[in-house]
Design an enzyme around this catalytic site. Sequence first.
Site, mmCIF file in Angstrom:
data_model
loop_
_atom_site.group_PDB
_atom_site.id
_atom_site.type_symbol
_atom_site.label_atom_id
_atom_site.label_comp_id
_atom_site.label_asym_id
_atom_site.label_seq_id
_atom_site.Cartn_x
_atom_site.Cartn_y
_atom_site.Cartn_z
ATOM 1 N N GLY A 1 -11.955 10.052 -6.578
ATOM 2 C CA GLY A 1 -13.014 10.959 -6.156
ATOM 3 C C GLY A 1 -13.350 10.816 -4.684
ATOM 4 N N GLY A 2 -12.348 10.414 -3.901
ATOM 5 C CA GLY A 2 -12.559 10.329 -2.453
ATOM 6 C C GLY A 2 -13.381 9.119 -2.020
ATOM 7 N N LYS B 1 -0.528 4.147 6.300
ATOM 8 C CA LYS B 1 -0.610 4.828 7.589
ATOM 9 C C LYS B 1 -1.642 5.945 7.441
ATOM 10 C CE LYS B 1 1.064 6.310 11.604
ATOM 11 N NZ LYS B 1 0.668 5.468 12.721
ATOM 12 N N ARG C 1 -4.283 14.679 -15.598
ATOM 13 C CA ARG C 1 -5.286 15.429 -16.373
ATOM 14 C C ARG C 1 -5.395 16.832 -15.790
ATOM 15 N NH1 ARG C 1 -8.704 15.744 -12.144
ATOM 16 N NH2 ARG C 1 -8.871 13.904 -10.838
HETATM 17 P P1 ADP Z 1 -8.899 9.822 -4.412
HETATM 18 O O1 ADP Z 1 -8.121 9.217 -5.531
HETATM 19 O O2 ADP Z 1 -10.173 9.074 -4.138
HETATM 20 O O3 ADP Z 1 -9.103 11.301 -4.542
HETATM 21 P P2 ADP Z 1 -6.683 10.244 -2.554
HETATM 22 O O4 ADP Z 1 -5.660 9.204 -2.335
HETATM 23 O O5 ADP Z 1 -6.311 11.390 -3.440
HETATM 24 O O6 ADP Z 1 -8.023 9.551 -3.097
HETATM 25 O O7 ADP Z 1 -7.169 10.825 -1.164
HETATM 26 C C1 ADP Z 1 -8.249 11.731 -1.031
HETATM 27 C C2 ADP Z 1 -8.320 12.295 0.367
HETATM 28 O O8 ADP Z 1 -8.436 11.240 1.338
HETATM 29 C C3 ADP Z 1 -7.084 13.072 0.801
HETATM 30 O O9 ADP Z 1 -7.126 14.398 0.368
HETATM 31 C C4 ADP Z 1 -7.168 12.949 2.314
HETATM 32 O O10 ADP Z 1 -8.125 13.843 2.844
HETATM 33 C C5 ADP Z 1 -7.696 11.539 2.513
HETATM 34 N N1 ADP Z 1 -6.583 10.562 2.660
HETATM 35 C C6 ADP Z 1 -6.078 9.762 1.708
HETATM 36 N N2 ADP Z 1 -5.046 9.016 2.171
HETATM 37 C C7 ADP Z 1 -4.890 9.344 3.474
HETATM 38 C C8 ADP Z 1 -3.961 8.946 4.517
HETATM 39 N N3 ADP Z 1 -3.021 8.015 4.317
HETATM 40 N N4 ADP Z 1 -4.090 9.531 5.727
HETATM 41 C C9 ADP Z 1 -5.050 10.478 5.956
HETATM 42 N N5 ADP Z 1 -5.931 10.895 5.032
HETATM 43 C C10 ADP Z 1 -5.867 10.347 3.795
#
Ligand code: ADP
Length: 455
Positions: A164-165, A201, A292
């Site tokens: 969830g970010g 990265k 899901r």
């Molecule tokens: P969650 O499981 O909390 O949703 P995510 O891995 O799907 O986490 O990442 C959610 C958001 O975080 C991505 O859509 C992007 O905006 C940002 N993000 C995640 N990883 C990276 C990365 N390596 N570089 C830049 N932004 C990232």
Amino acid sequence: MIQKILIANRGEIALRIVRACRELGIKSLAVYSEADAQSLHVQLADEAICIGPAKSADSYLRADRIIAAAELADVDAIHPGYGFLSENAKFAEQCESCNIKFIGPSANAIRMMGDKAVAKDTVKKAGVPIVPGSDGPIDKEADAVKLARKIGYPVIIKAVAGGGGRGMRIAHNDISFAKEFHVARNEAEKAFGNGAVYIEKYIEKPRHIEFQILADSHGKVIHLGERDCSVQRRHQKLIEESPSPFLTPDLRKRMGKASVKAAEACNYEGAGTIEYLVDAQGNFYFIEMNTRIQVEHPVTEEVTGIDLIKQQIKIANGERLEFDQSDITFTKHAIECRINAEDPARNFIPSPGTIGLYYAPGGHGVRVDSHAYSGYAIPPYYDSMIGKLICYGSTRKIALERAYRALSEYLIGGVKTTIPLQKAIMSDPTFMEGKATTAYMEDFFARTPSDLFNT
Ligand code: ADP
């Protein structure tokens, strides 16, 4: 044959599943917390059972109570929706051991893809590009700094158990890395009960593009194209659209193929989403798989004409997918605006309360998925999303104009919502030109007078 389904969720997604069941001639059982007794999913389901007090930990997350309700009402299957227990491998196992079909992939696939390190390793072996980073969790600061330097700053520190970010920190050099590494671990421990973190990265100004896949229990996997979810506030999606204004036909083809391979790599079954970051040069990197249905699934439904919830149920029933990849066509453009009960003037804090007048927009190309109604009291205990406005048309321009028009009609009295913000974005030149990356919202807030979205 599935004849009755328990819906282990609430809000708009519970209602969405009730509606699919009704059209399929399947009986639905709603479960609800004491705070949700007046909720629309409870009123519209065929049957309803209260499973506990308001707090999710005492109701929607109580696997034992949900399974007891399932047995009492003699259901054949459980649909977990999104959030809550939807990605809980143990719950999927418990369902199976009680002879109740969990509508989703196997516990094994949930487990593999739920651990971000295992997930990355699995898809990498299948030939899908991943973001350069640590091989799994990293706990010693000295090792972490060494690796961060090797990867090259900026790097992002992410919680293994995150979602969830939440649980992400960015570091631009050794000094900020040391600080953020500790903060990230502490935050992860507090938020998820698991302090493990890994590093990646940090891709600057990427687009978030994800692919919808469907896999039946006979080994057939297809994809239903992409959704561009780059418009995010604090890593949380606000707007999703399909097709992405950024993808070329060639890149779409390559990402689609990679997504099918990723799903095959974990013997996937059901509906799932493969998420990627795409940089300005068109390089794409897998970040995670959601095992899901997703909030933004209607965008894909409107573009392809395929009902994803019905497909999930048919797959759970053991049916074969009735289409091949070549049958999937993308004939429209669709866009979804998330409507949250939040106050933009107070840093988007949730704004629960009783809705006064509620009037949802309609007309050509407009779909509203919402459990809200006039007089509905939004409980303060759950997610602040109270609806989704999905608009579609033959071109992106038409979909955007339609979304602006529909947002202007949408009335939700008594609480603050993100409707004015969504309207401001729909008429913002950068967004209209299809140039939004994940850095877009920060830039938007910096240059947009707040009275434009504070009404
Ligand atoms: P969650 O499981 O909390 O949703 P995510 O891995 O799907 O986490 O990442 C959610 C958001 O975080 C991505 O859509 C992007 O905006 C940002 N993000 C995640 N990883 C990276 C990365 N390596 N570089 C830049 N932004 C990232």
